[in-house]
Design a protein around this motif. Structure first.
Motif, PDB file in Angstrom:
ATOM      1  N   VAL A 131      30.716  -3.723   7.437  1.00  0.00           N
ATOM      2  CA  VAL A 131      29.331  -4.103   7.197  1.00  0.00           C
ATOM      3  C   VAL A 131      29.125  -5.450   7.879  1.00  0.00           C
ATOM      4  CG1 VAL A 131      27.621  -4.785   5.478  1.00  0.00           C
ATOM      5  CG2 VAL A 131      29.133  -2.842   5.030  1.00  0.00           C
ATOM      6  N   LEU A 132      28.195  -5.497   8.825  1.00  0.00           N
ATOM      7  CA  LEU A 132      27.868  -6.737   9.510  1.00  0.00           C
ATOM      8  C   LEU A 132      26.594  -7.290   8.883  1.00  0.00           C
ATOM      9  CD1 LEU A 132      28.202  -8.869  11.676  1.00  0.00           C
ATOM     10  CD2 LEU A 132      27.129  -7.286  13.304  1.00  0.00           C
ATOM     11  N   ASP A 133      26.739  -8.446   8.233  1.00  0.00           N
ATOM     12  CA  ASP A 133      25.655  -8.963   7.398  1.00  0.00           C
ATOM     13  C   ASP A 133      25.436 -10.468   7.585  1.00  0.00           C
ATOM     14  OD1 ASP A 133      23.644  -8.967   5.502  1.00  0.00           O
ATOM     15  OD2 ASP A 133      25.026  -9.081   3.812  1.00  0.00           O
ATOM     16  N   PRO A 134      24.929 -10.890   8.748  1.00  0.00           N
ATOM     17  CA  PRO A 134      24.747 -12.323   8.958  1.00  0.00           C
ATOM     18  C   PRO A 134      23.574 -12.938   8.202  1.00  0.00           C
ATOM     19  CG  PRO A 134      23.941 -11.113  10.849  1.00  0.00           C
ATOM     20  CD  PRO A 134      24.592 -10.105   9.939  1.00  0.00           C
ATOM     21  N   PHE A 135      22.691 -12.112   7.635  1.00  0.00           N
ATOM     22  CA  PHE A 135      21.500 -12.637   6.974  1.00  0.00           C
ATOM     23  C   PHE A 135      21.519 -12.460   5.457  1.00  0.00           C
ATOM     24  CE2 PHE A 135      20.085 -10.869  11.151  1.00  0.00           C
ATOM     25  CZ  PHE A 135      20.041 -12.087  11.820  1.00  0.00           C
ATOM     26  N   GLY A 136      22.621 -11.987   4.895  1.00  0.00           N
ATOM     27  CA  GLY A 136      22.692 -11.776   3.456  1.00  0.00           C
ATOM     28  C   GLY A 136      21.929 -10.550   2.973  1.00  0.00           C
ATOM     29  N   PHE A 137      21.583  -9.659   3.887  1.00  0.00           N
ATOM     30  CA  PHE A 137      20.846  -8.438   3.559  1.00  0.00           C
ATOM     31  C   PHE A 137      21.570  -7.614   2.494  1.00  0.00           C
ATOM     32  CE2 PHE A 137      19.800  -3.968   4.326  1.00  0.00           C
ATOM     33  CZ  PHE A 137      18.414  -3.992   4.431  1.00  0.00           C
ATOM     34  N   TYR A 138      22.890  -7.518   2.630  1.00  0.00           N
ATOM     35  CA  TYR A 138      23.683  -6.700   1.713  1.00  0.00           C
ATOM     36  C   TYR A 138      24.263  -7.478   0.536  1.00  0.00           C
ATOM     37  CZ  TYR A 138      23.306  -2.744   4.865  1.00  0.00           C
ATOM     38  OH  TYR A 138      22.815  -1.701   5.613  1.00  0.00           O
ATOM     39  N   ALA A 139      23.947  -8.763   0.406  1.00  0.00           N
ATOM     40  CA  ALA A 139      24.490  -9.572  -0.695  1.00  0.00           C
ATOM     41  C   ALA A 139      24.173  -8.974  -2.067  1.00  0.00           C
ATOM     42  CB  ALA A 139      24.003 -11.009  -0.597  1.00  0.00           C
ATOM     43  N   PRO A 140      22.948  -8.518  -2.326  1.00  0.00           N
ATOM     44  CA  PRO A 140      22.690  -7.908  -3.646  1.00  0.00           C
ATOM     45  C   PRO A 140      23.525  -6.640  -3.883  1.00  0.00           C
ATOM     46  CG  PRO A 140      20.617  -8.496  -2.592  1.00  0.00           C
ATOM     47  CD  PRO A 140      21.703  -8.663  -1.554  1.00  0.00           C
ATOM     48  N   LEU A 141      23.713  -5.853  -2.841  1.00  0.00           N
ATOM     49  CA  LEU A 141      24.535  -4.644  -2.966  1.00  0.00           C
ATOM     50  C   LEU A 141      25.982  -5.015  -3.271  1.00  0.00           C
ATOM     51  CD1 LEU A 141      25.056  -1.576  -2.698  1.00  0.00           C
ATOM     52  CD2 LEU A 141      25.374  -1.970  -0.238  1.00  0.00           C
ATOM     53  N   MET A 142      26.515  -5.991  -2.563  1.00  0.00           N
ATOM     54  CA  MET A 142      27.903  -6.391  -2.785  1.00  0.00           C
ATOM     55  C   MET A 142      28.078  -6.973  -4.187  1.00  0.00           C
ATOM     56  SD  MET A 142      29.174  -5.154  -0.137  1.00  0.00           S
ATOM     57  CE  MET A 142      30.825  -5.568  -0.612  1.00  0.00           C
ATOM     58  N   SER A 143      27.098  -7.723  -4.658  1.00  0.00           N
ATOM     59  CA  SER A 143      27.139  -8.258  -6.014  1.00  0.00           C
ATOM     60  C   SER A 143      27.160  -7.120  -7.036  1.00  0.00           C
ATOM     61  CB  SER A 143      25.940  -9.175  -6.247  1.00  0.00           C
ATOM     62  OG  SER A 143      25.915  -9.641  -7.578  1.00  0.00           O
ATOM     63  N   TRP A 144      26.308  -6.130  -6.823  1.00  0.00           N
ATOM     64  CA  TRP A 144      26.260  -4.979  -7.723  1.00  0.00           C
ATOM     65  C   TRP A 144      27.587  -4.223  -7.709  1.00  0.00           C
ATOM     66  CZ3 TRP A 144      25.153   0.469  -6.384  1.00  0.00           C
ATOM     67  CH2 TRP A 144      24.966   1.267  -7.532  1.00  0.00           C
ATOM     68  N   LEU A 145      28.169  -4.042  -6.521  1.00  0.00           N
ATOM     69  CA  LEU A 145      29.460  -3.345  -6.428  1.00  0.00           C
ATOM     70  C   LEU A 145      30.556  -4.116  -7.163  1.00  0.00           C
ATOM     71  CD1 LEU A 145      29.257  -2.142  -2.724  1.00  0.00           C
ATOM     72  CD2 LEU A 145      29.201  -0.688  -4.780  1.00  0.00           C
ATOM     73  N   THR A 146      30.515  -5.428  -7.092  1.00  0.00           N
ATOM     74  CA  THR A 146      31.481  -6.250  -7.829  1.00  0.00           C
ATOM     75  C   THR A 146      31.303  -6.062  -9.333  1.00  0.00           C
ATOM     76  OG1 THR A 146      31.555  -7.847  -6.021  1.00  0.00           O
ATOM     77  CG2 THR A 146      32.320  -8.600  -8.174  1.00  0.00           C
ATOM     78  N   THR A 147      30.052  -5.985  -9.770  1.00  0.00           N
ATOM     79  CA  THR A 147      29.774  -5.698 -11.182  1.00  0.00           C
ATOM     80  C   THR A 147      30.328  -4.327 -11.567  1.00  0.00           C
ATOM     81  OG1 THR A 147      27.806  -7.076 -11.184  1.00  0.00           O
ATOM     82  CG2 THR A 147      27.944  -5.394 -12.909  1.00  0.00           C
ATOM     83  N   LEU A 148      30.132  -3.339 -10.695  1.00  0.00           N
ATOM     84  CA  LEU A 148      30.662  -1.995 -10.956  1.00  0.00           C
ATOM     85  C   LEU A 148      32.180  -2.011 -11.035  1.00  0.00           C
ATOM     86  CD1 LEU A 148      28.403   0.266  -8.701  1.00  0.00           C
ATOM     87  CD2 LEU A 148      28.286  -0.045 -11.187  1.00  0.00           C
ATOM     88  N   GLN A 149      32.810  -2.847 -10.222  1.00  0.00           N
ATOM     89  CA  GLN A 149      34.262  -2.967 -10.303  1.00  0.00           C
ATOM     90  C   GLN A 149      34.664  -3.515 -11.665  1.00  0.00           C
ATOM     91  OE1 GLN A 149      36.081  -5.875  -7.742  1.00  0.00           O
ATOM     92  NE2 GLN A 149      38.142  -5.137  -8.190  1.00  0.00           N
ATOM     93  N   GLY A 150      33.984  -4.544 -12.121  1.00  0.00           N
ATOM     94  CA  GLY A 150      34.275  -5.133 -13.423  1.00  0.00           C
ATOM     95  C   GLY A 150      34.087  -4.149 -14.566  1.00  0.00           C
ATOM     96  N   ASP A 151      33.154  -3.219 -14.391  1.00  0.00           N
ATOM     97  CA  ASP A 151      32.904  -2.190 -15.407  1.00  0.00           C
ATOM     98  C   ASP A 151      33.809  -0.968 -15.253  1.00  0.00           C
ATOM     99  OD1 ASP A 151      30.914  -3.760 -16.483  1.00  0.00           O
ATOM    100  OD2 ASP A 151      29.278  -2.717 -15.461  1.00  0.00           O
ATOM    101  N   PHE A 153      33.940   1.164 -12.594  1.00  0.00           N
ATOM    102  CA  PHE A 153      33.387   2.271 -11.814  1.00  0.00           C
ATOM    103  C   PHE A 153      33.793   2.256 -10.347  1.00  0.00           C
ATOM    104  CE2 PHE A 153      30.347   2.010 -15.355  1.00  0.00           C
ATOM    105  CZ  PHE A 153      30.416   3.328 -15.798  1.00  0.00           C
ATOM    106  N   VAL A 154      34.189   1.098  -9.843  1.00  0.00           N
ATOM    107  CA  VAL A 154      34.624   0.955  -8.455  1.00  0.00           C
ATOM    108  C   VAL A 154      35.967   0.237  -8.472  1.00  0.00           C
ATOM    109  CG1 VAL A 154      34.112  -0.085  -6.210  1.00  0.00           C
ATOM    110  CG2 VAL A 154      32.247   0.850  -7.586  1.00  0.00           C
ATOM    111  N   SER A 155      36.935   0.800  -7.771  1.00  0.00           N
ATOM    112  CA  SER A 155      38.271   0.192  -7.775  1.00  0.00           C
ATOM    113  C   SER A 155      38.360  -0.958  -6.780  1.00  0.00           C
ATOM    114  CB  SER A 155      39.324   1.245  -7.424  1.00  0.00           C
ATOM    115  OG  SER A 155      39.240   1.585  -6.054  1.00  0.00           O
ATOM    116  N   ALA A 156      39.318  -1.827  -7.012  1.00  0.00           N
ATOM    117  CA  ALA A 156      39.570  -2.926  -6.081  1.00  0.00           C
ATOM    118  C   ALA A 156      39.945  -2.357  -4.716  1.00  0.00           C
ATOM    119  CB  ALA A 156      40.686  -3.828  -6.620  1.00  0.00           C
ATOM    120  N   HIS A 157      40.707  -1.262  -4.717  1.00  0.00           N
ATOM    121  CA  HIS A 157      41.103  -0.618  -3.453  1.00  0.00           C
ATOM    122  C   HIS A 157      39.873  -0.161  -2.667  1.00  0.00           C
ATOM    123  CE1 HIS A 157      43.290   1.704  -0.526  1.00  0.00           C
ATOM    124  NE2 HIS A 157      42.656   2.804  -0.901  1.00  0.00           N
ATOM    125  N   ALA A 158      38.884   0.386  -3.349  1.00  0.00           N
ATOM    126  CA  ALA A 158      37.663   0.828  -2.673  1.00  0.00           C
ATOM    127  C   ALA A 158      36.959  -0.361  -2.023  1.00  0.00           C
ATOM    128  CB  ALA A 158      36.725   1.534  -3.644  1.00  0.00           C
TER     129      ALA A 158
END
Length: 178
Positions: A131-151, A153-158
């Motif tokens: 993912v090439l993200d120089p403008f922070g476009f995907y920052a909310p998605l990455m934050s959500w995925l980190t939350t899913l990992q904590g819950d 639903f998403v593994s660290a390996h993923a």
């Protein structure tokens, strides 16, 4: 030579995104790689293809017949493949690519990213997914995925399987350093 599939917007976007797409295309072409794209010549999709060709790279566009007029097919592509369905398009893009780079885009871009990333995570392929993200476009998605990992639903390996950078140079390096 590496074939790099770029997922990105095919609709109207801000000039900075068009510039980014052109820079990615130029980086692909300057290094002698091939661009695999969705086969449109408008918006970011067109900018990345033109950038690749202007820098001396080869372009392969893959577009479903139903989108030929809507996305204005890239008839300047070195190879333009017209498929019957969207599923055939994605399958050919997957097969023809050695690596995947996702730029900002809408629901189609997100769907392509998630399918490619999931395939790699499940061991269906070992191709880099960036993912090439120089403008922070995907920052909310990455934050959500980190939350899913904590819950759970998403593994660290993923998450480790997905490479995220703000650098065009680094994105292309990851694509070619398998």
């Amino acid at each position: 030579m590496t074939a790099i599939c770029v997922y990105c917007a095919s609709g109207p976007v801000d000039e900075r995104y068009l510039t980014l797409a052109s820079e990615v295309g130029a980086a692909i072409g300057a290094r002698g790689h091939t661009l695999v794209s969705g086969g449109g010549n408008v918006s970011m999709m067109g900018a990345v293809a033109r950038g690749t060709r202007e820098a001396g790279g080869r372009t392969v566009g893959i577009i479903p017949r139903a989108l030929v007029d809507r996305e204005v097919a890239d008839t300047d592509a070195d190879e333009l493949v017209v498929t019957d369905t969207m599923r055939q398009r994605k399958q050919l893009m997957d097969e023809r690519a050695d690596a995947f780079v996702t730029l900002p885009g809408g629901i189609g871009t997100l769907e392509e990213l998630f399918e490619t990333w999931t395939g790699g995570y499940l061991g269906m392929h070992a191709k880099p997914v960036v993912v090439l993200d120089p403008f922070g476009f995907y920052a909310p998605l990455m934050s959500w995925l980190t939350t899913l990992q904590g819950d759970g639903f998403v593994s660290a390996h993923a998450l480790e399987r997905l490479q995220v950078t703000d650098s065009v140079t680094r994105a292309i390096e990851w694509c070619t350093s398998r």
